[in-house]
Scaffold this motif. Structure first.
Motif, PDB file in Angstrom:
ATOM      1  N   LYS A  90       0.822  -1.217   0.000  1.00  0.00           N
ATOM      2  CA  LYS A  90       0.000   0.000   0.000  1.00  0.00           C
ATOM      3  C   LYS A  90       0.856   1.268   0.000  1.00  0.00           C
ATOM      4  CE  LYS A  90      -4.007  -2.022   0.213  1.00  0.00           C
ATOM      5  NZ  LYS A  90      -4.957  -1.925  -0.873  1.00  0.00           N
ATOM      6  N   SER A  91       2.126   1.149  -0.340  1.00  0.00           N
ATOM      7  CA  SER A  91       3.025   2.304  -0.316  1.00  0.00           C
ATOM      8  C   SER A  91       2.580   3.387  -1.290  1.00  0.00           C
ATOM      9  CB  SER A  91       4.459   1.883  -0.641  1.00  0.00           C
ATOM     10  OG  SER A  91       4.957   1.044   0.356  1.00  0.00           O
ATOM     11  N   GLU A  92       2.206   2.998  -2.480  1.00  0.00           N
ATOM     12  CA  GLU A  92       1.794   3.994  -3.473  1.00  0.00           C
ATOM     13  C   GLU A  92       0.542   4.728  -3.018  1.00  0.00           C
ATOM     14  OE1 GLU A  92       0.718   4.367  -8.238  1.00  0.00           O
ATOM     15  OE2 GLU A  92       1.651   2.530  -7.486  1.00  0.00           O
ATOM     16  N   ASP A  93      -0.430   4.004  -2.491  1.00  0.00           N
ATOM     17  CA  ASP A  93      -1.653   4.639  -1.972  1.00  0.00           C
ATOM     18  C   ASP A  93      -1.306   5.635  -0.864  1.00  0.00           C
ATOM     19  OD1 ASP A  93      -3.071   2.993  -3.693  1.00  0.00           O
ATOM     20  OD2 ASP A  93      -3.738   1.623  -2.095  1.00  0.00           O
ATOM     21  N   PHE A  94      -0.429   5.222   0.040  1.00  0.00           N
ATOM     22  CA  PHE A  94      -0.028   6.086   1.141  1.00  0.00           C
ATOM     23  C   PHE A  94       0.656   7.343   0.612  1.00  0.00           C
ATOM     24  CE2 PHE A  94       3.021   7.619   4.243  1.00  0.00           C
ATOM     25  CZ  PHE A  94       2.211   7.776   5.360  1.00  0.00           C
ATOM     26  N   ASN A  95       1.591   7.191  -0.312  1.00  0.00           N
ATOM     27  CA  ASN A  95       2.307   8.336  -0.863  1.00  0.00           C
ATOM     28  C   ASN A  95       1.360   9.309  -1.562  1.00  0.00           C
ATOM     29  OD1 ASN A  95       4.739   7.401   0.113  1.00  0.00           O
ATOM     30  ND2 ASN A  95       5.324   6.423  -1.820  1.00  0.00           N
ATOM     31  N   ASN A  96       0.398   8.763  -2.304  1.00  0.00           N
ATOM     32  CA  ASN A  96      -0.582   9.627  -2.973  1.00  0.00           C
ATOM     33  C   ASN A  96      -1.437  10.378  -1.964  1.00  0.00           C
ATOM     34  OD1 ASN A  96       0.243   9.006  -5.593  1.00  0.00           O
ATOM     35  ND2 ASN A  96      -1.137   7.237  -5.718  1.00  0.00           N
ATOM     36  N   GLU A  97      -1.825   9.700  -0.901  1.00  0.00           N
ATOM     37  CA  GLU A  97      -2.605  10.352   0.158  1.00  0.00           C
ATOM     38  C   GLU A  97      -1.801  11.482   0.804  1.00  0.00           C
ATOM     39  OE1 GLU A  97      -4.472   9.183   4.457  1.00  0.00           O
ATOM     40  OE2 GLU A  97      -4.579   7.680   2.874  1.00  0.00           O
ATOM     41  N   MET A  98      -0.526  11.229   1.050  1.00  0.00           N
ATOM     42  CA  MET A  98       0.331  12.259   1.648  1.00  0.00           C
ATOM     43  C   MET A  98       0.469  13.466   0.719  1.00  0.00           C
ATOM     44  SD  MET A  98       1.067  11.286   4.653  1.00  0.00           S
ATOM     45  CE  MET A  98       2.392  12.355   5.166  1.00  0.00           C
ATOM     46  N   LYS A  99       0.609  13.215  -0.571  1.00  0.00           N
ATOM     47  CA  LYS A  99       0.699  14.313  -1.532  1.00  0.00           C
ATOM     48  C   LYS A  99      -0.572  15.144  -1.512  1.00  0.00           C
ATOM     49  CE  LYS A  99       3.735  11.885  -4.733  1.00  0.00           C
ATOM     50  NZ  LYS A  99       3.791  11.165  -6.008  1.00  0.00           N
ATOM     51  N   ASN A 100      -1.721  14.473  -1.454  1.00  0.00           N
ATOM     52  CA  ASN A 100      -2.997  15.176  -1.441  1.00  0.00           C
ATOM     53  C   ASN A 100      -3.188  15.973  -0.144  1.00  0.00           C
ATOM     54  OD1 ASN A 100      -3.753  14.281  -3.979  1.00  0.00           O
ATOM     55  ND2 ASN A 100      -4.716  12.436  -3.162  1.00  0.00           N
ATOM     56  N   ASN A 101      -2.665  15.475   0.941  1.00  0.00           N
ATOM     57  CA  ASN A 101      -2.787  16.176   2.235  1.00  0.00           C
ATOM     58  C   ASN A 101      -1.992  17.461   2.281  1.00  0.00           C
ATOM     59  OD1 ASN A 101      -4.500  14.255   3.288  1.00  0.00           O
ATOM     60  ND2 ASN A 101      -2.890  13.137   4.354  1.00  0.00           N
ATOM     61  N   PHE A 102      -0.946  17.550   1.466  1.00  0.00           N
ATOM     62  CA  PHE A 102      -0.071  18.718   1.541  1.00  0.00           C
ATOM     63  C   PHE A 102      -0.178  19.608   0.313  1.00  0.00           C
ATOM     64  CE2 PHE A 102       1.821  15.789   4.584  1.00  0.00           C
ATOM     65  CZ  PHE A 102       1.893  16.627   5.685  1.00  0.00           C
ATOM     66  N   LYS A 103      -1.275  19.512  -0.412  1.00  0.00           N
ATOM     67  CA  LYS A 103      -1.496  20.416  -1.575  1.00  0.00           C
ATOM     68  C   LYS A 103      -2.061  21.730  -1.130  1.00  0.00           C
ATOM     69  CE  LYS A 103      -1.975  17.202  -5.331  1.00  0.00           C
ATOM     70  NZ  LYS A 103      -2.798  16.679  -6.373  1.00  0.00           N
TER      71      LYS A 103
END
Length: 171
Positions: free
Chosen positions: A158-171
């Motif tokens: 689930k690393s990719e999902d997590f990384n995408n979520e983190m990117k969305n949180n910091f936009k």
């Protein structure tokens, strides 16, 4: 800087706490063999170290005369609650001490077993020691829970999902 120390220590405390939540009383006391430590014993050692190191840390050696380190590796606890109460006592002592650190004493000299350390070096020393043992706790807990283990970090695959979520949180 104290806030950063507290943040890092709280993260490792959380890893321990979330591991304990998943374990039964019996699992806290489980040992692989006679030479290995149970989670209860590891907690006894970590909390014992915290209480010794951080009690009056600016004015007394971190290895207190009343600490008997070797006894930390003998289980005296009867229940999971007793173990966790001692865990909390250690962390309380640590966090109270960290709240005493300021710009004026950050580089002050303190002693651990008569060895001179700056306050910041002593903090870094413990930031290496406690996570080492908390990693042991998590590893034992994960083995005990096996397929019932609830991950404490990014779930497997689930690393990719997590990384995408983190990117969305910091936009």
């Amino acid at each position: 800087m104290t806030d950063l120390f507290i943040k890092r220590f709280k993260y490792y405390k959380m890893l321990g706490d979330k591991s304990f939540e998943q374990l039964s009383d019996e699992q806290i006391f489980w040992q692989f063999n006679e030479e290995s430590n149970s989670i209860a014993i590891i907690i006894k050692h970590v909390a014992g170290n915290m209480i010794s190191r951080w009690t009056n840390f600016l004015t007394e050696d971190g290895e207190k005369p009343w600490r008997v380190r070797d006894e930390e590796f003998i289980n005296t606890f009867k229940t999971k609650d007793e173990v966790l109460d001692y865990w909390e006592k250690g962390w309380k002592c640590l966090f109270e001490a960290l709240n005493q650190i300021n710009e004026e004493n950050l580089n002050a000299t303190i002693y651990i077993r008569n060895e001179a350390h700056s306050v910041i070096d002593a903090v870094f020393r413990q930031l290496a020691h406690y996570p080492y043992h908390i990693g042991q706790i998590v590893f034992i807990a994960k083995m005990l829970k096996n397929e019932d283990w609830k991950t404490l970090s990014i779930a497997r695959n689930k690393s990719e999902d997590f990384n995408n979520e983190m990117k969305n949180n910091f936009k």
